[in-house]
Scaffold this motif. Structure first.
Motif, PDB file in Angstrom:
ATOM      1  N   LEU A  17       0.873  -1.166   0.000  1.00 12.85           N
ATOM      2  CA  LEU A  17       0.000   0.000   0.000  1.00 12.85           C
ATOM      3  C   LEU A  17       0.909   1.213   0.000  1.00 12.85           C
ATOM      4  N   LYS A  18       0.732   2.074  -0.983  1.00 15.22           N
ATOM      5  CA  LYS A  18       1.679   3.177  -1.155  1.00 15.22           C
ATOM      6  C   LYS A  18       0.997   4.470  -1.534  1.00 15.22           C
ATOM      7  N   GLU A  19       1.750   5.542  -1.331  1.00 16.60           N
ATOM      8  CA  GLU A  19       1.283   6.869  -1.715  1.00 16.60           C
ATOM      9  C   GLU A  19       1.088   6.913  -3.223  1.00 16.60           C
ATOM     10  N   ILE A  20       0.009   7.539  -3.625  1.00 12.19           N
ATOM     11  CA  ILE A  20      -0.244   7.717  -5.053  1.00 12.19           C
ATOM     12  C   ILE A  20       0.401   9.017  -5.491  1.00 12.19           C
ATOM     13  N   ASN A  21       1.065   8.969  -6.649  1.00  6.68           N
ATOM     14  CA  ASN A  21       1.696  10.182  -7.167  1.00  6.68           C
ATOM     15  C   ASN A  21       1.489  10.268  -8.676  1.00  6.68           C
ATOM     16  N   GLU A  22       2.085  11.262  -9.261  1.00  8.11           N
ATOM     17  CA  GLU A  22       1.886  11.537 -10.691  1.00  8.11           C
ATOM     18  C   GLU A  22       2.328  10.389 -11.597  1.00  8.11           C
ATOM     19  N   SER A  23       3.183   9.514 -11.118  1.00  6.47           N
ATOM     20  CA  SER A  23       3.613   8.376 -11.942  1.00  6.47           C
ATOM     21  C   SER A  23       2.512   7.322 -12.091  1.00  6.47           C
ATOM     22  N   HIS A  24       1.430   7.466 -11.333  1.00  3.13           N
ATOM     23  CA  HIS A  24       0.341   6.483 -11.364  1.00  3.13           C
ATOM     24  C   HIS A  24      -0.843   6.914 -12.236  1.00  3.13           C
ATOM     25  N   VAL A  25      -0.638   7.891 -13.087  1.00  2.00           N
ATOM     26  CA  VAL A  25      -1.735   8.435 -13.894  1.00  2.00           C
ATOM     27  C   VAL A  25      -2.456   7.341 -14.676  1.00  2.00           C
ATOM     28  N   GLU A  26      -1.726   6.520 -15.394  1.00  2.00           N
ATOM     29  CA  GLU A  26      -2.376   5.501 -16.224  1.00  2.00           C
ATOM     30  C   GLU A  26      -3.099   4.458 -15.383  1.00  2.00           C
ATOM     31  N   ASP A  27      -2.523   4.091 -14.242  1.00  2.00           N
ATOM     32  CA  ASP A  27      -3.186   3.130 -13.356  1.00  2.00           C
ATOM     33  C   ASP A  27      -4.484   3.708 -12.807  1.00  2.00           C
ATOM     34  N   ILE A  28      -4.451   4.963 -12.370  1.00  2.00           N
ATOM     35  CA  ILE A  28      -5.647   5.611 -11.839  1.00  2.00           C
ATOM     36  C   ILE A  28      -6.710   5.733 -12.929  1.00  2.00           C
ATOM     37  N   LEU A  29      -6.308   6.068 -14.134  1.00  2.63           N
ATOM     38  CA  LEU A  29      -7.260   6.135 -15.250  1.00  2.63           C
ATOM     39  C   LEU A  29      -7.912   4.770 -15.453  1.00  2.63           C
ATOM     40  N   LYS A  30      -7.130   3.730 -15.458  1.00  2.09           N
ATOM     41  CA  LYS A  30      -7.643   2.365 -15.677  1.00  2.09           C
ATOM     42  C   LYS A  30      -8.612   1.964 -14.564  1.00  2.09           C
TER      43      LYS A  30
ATOM     44  N   PHE B 280      -4.343   5.317  -0.108  1.00  2.00           N
ATOM     45  CA  PHE B 280      -3.252   4.464  -0.575  1.00  2.00           C
ATOM     46  C   PHE B 280      -3.610   3.816  -1.905  1.00  2.00           C
ATOM     47  N   GLY B 281      -2.604   3.653  -2.752  1.00  3.31           N
ATOM     48  CA  GLY B 281      -2.715   2.804  -3.911  1.00  3.31           C
ATOM     49  C   GLY B 281      -2.327   1.394  -3.487  1.00  3.31           C
ATOM     50  N   ILE B 282      -2.936   0.405  -4.114  1.00  2.00           N
ATOM     51  CA  ILE B 282      -2.662  -0.998  -3.790  1.00  2.00           C
ATOM     52  C   ILE B 282      -1.978  -1.643  -4.980  1.00  2.00           C
ATOM     53  N   SER B 283      -0.838  -2.284  -4.721  1.00  5.42           N
ATOM     54  CA  SER B 283      -0.171  -3.068  -5.763  1.00  5.42           C
ATOM     55  C   SER B 283       0.240  -4.408  -5.170  1.00  5.42           C
ATOM     56  N   GLN B 284       0.436  -5.366  -6.049  1.00  5.87           N
ATOM     57  CA  GLN B 284       0.966  -6.646  -5.592  1.00  5.87           C
ATOM     58  C   GLN B 284       2.458  -6.479  -5.355  1.00  5.87           C
ATOM     59  N   LYS B 285       3.007  -7.271  -4.422  1.00  7.10           N
ATOM     60  CA  LYS B 285       4.416  -7.118  -4.066  1.00  7.10           C
ATOM     61  C   LYS B 285       5.357  -7.255  -5.256  1.00  7.10           C
ATOM     62  N   ASP B 286       5.009  -8.104  -6.184  1.00  5.27           N
ATOM     63  CA  ASP B 286       5.907  -8.373  -7.308  1.00  5.27           C
ATOM     64  C   ASP B 286       5.651  -7.486  -8.527  1.00  5.27           C
ATOM     65  N   GLN B 287       4.755  -6.474  -8.390  1.00  2.00           N
ATOM     66  CA  GLN B 287       4.437  -5.597  -9.513  1.00  2.00           C
ATOM     67  C   GLN B 287       4.360  -4.147  -9.037  1.00  2.00           C
ATOM     68  N   SER B 288       4.673  -3.220  -9.919  1.00  4.86           N
ATOM     69  CA  SER B 288       4.641  -1.813  -9.528  1.00  4.86           C
ATOM     70  C   SER B 288       3.306  -1.136  -9.828  1.00  4.86           C
ATOM     71  N   ASN B 289       2.531  -1.698 -10.755  1.00  3.19           N
ATOM     72  CA  ASN B 289       1.273  -1.050 -11.138  1.00  3.19           C
ATOM     73  C   ASN B 289       0.226  -1.189 -10.037  1.00  3.19           C
ATOM     74  N   LEU B 290      -0.661  -0.199  -9.973  1.00  2.51           N
ATOM     75  CA  LEU B 290      -1.748  -0.227  -9.003  1.00  2.51           C
ATOM     76  C   LEU B 290      -2.875  -1.110  -9.511  1.00  2.51           C
ATOM     77  N   ILE B 291      -3.440  -1.895  -8.592  1.00  3.28           N
ATOM     78  CA  ILE B 291      -4.600  -2.723  -8.925  1.00  3.28           C
ATOM     79  C   ILE B 291      -5.854  -2.207  -8.227  1.00  3.28           C
ATOM     80  N   GLY B 292      -5.670  -1.226  -7.338  1.00  2.00           N
ATOM     81  CA  GLY B 292      -6.803  -0.656  -6.624  1.00  2.00           C
ATOM     82  C   GLY B 292      -6.364   0.457  -5.702  1.00  2.00           C
ATOM     83  N   THR B 293      -7.324   0.976  -4.943  1.00  2.00           N
ATOM     84  CA  THR B 293      -7.049   2.018  -3.960  1.00  2.00           C
ATOM     85  C   THR B 293      -7.893   1.759  -2.717  1.00  2.00           C
TER      86      THR B 293
END
Length: 117
Positions: free
Chosen positions: A9-22, A63-76
């Motif tokens: 669970l991590k802070e969401i920032n500008e690098s997550h634009v595409e994940d948040i859009l999805k 928080f953004g949620i990602s799996q430990k082995d991946q950097s992309n967000l799968i939820g919030t």
């Protein structure tokens, strides 16, 4: 950042634009919430900037949620709409449909709740 057995669970920032859009434009997720979905990366970026401001103003914990082995967000997951005494709040969450029914949100909620109390 919070780490669980399977998640980060991590802070969401500008690098997550595409994940948040999805996530926020997903039709399945949007069946359960009433909101204006982002139409493009600009809309998603504006949402991220709004969330960052709300965090700074202590209006939300998010928080953004990602799996430990991946950097992309799968939820919030977030706490928002705090009571005046800050003893109660609403929980908000969203998770891409491919990750439903796997205990991910329960795991995220349990670990983040410990931090919030």
């Amino acid at each position: 950042m919070i780490k669980t057995e399977r998640l980060i669970l991590k802070e969401i920032n500008e690098s997550h634009v595409e994940d948040i859009l999805k996530i926020r434009s997903n039709e399945v997720i949007n069946q359960f919430v009433k909101r204006n979905s982002p139409k493009n990366n600009y809309d998603a970026l504006q949402f991220i900037l709004t969330i960052k401001g709300n965090i700074q103003n202590k209006q939300t914990v998010y928080f953004g949620i990602s799996q430990k082995d991946q950097s992309n967000l799968i939820g919030t997951i977030c706490l928002w709409n705090f009571s005046e005494d800050r003893k109660t709040a609403e929980v908000g969450y969203e998770l891409l449909p491919d990750y439903h029914r796997k205990g991910i949100m329960s795991e995220a909620l349990k670990s983040s709740f410990k931090l919030w109390i």
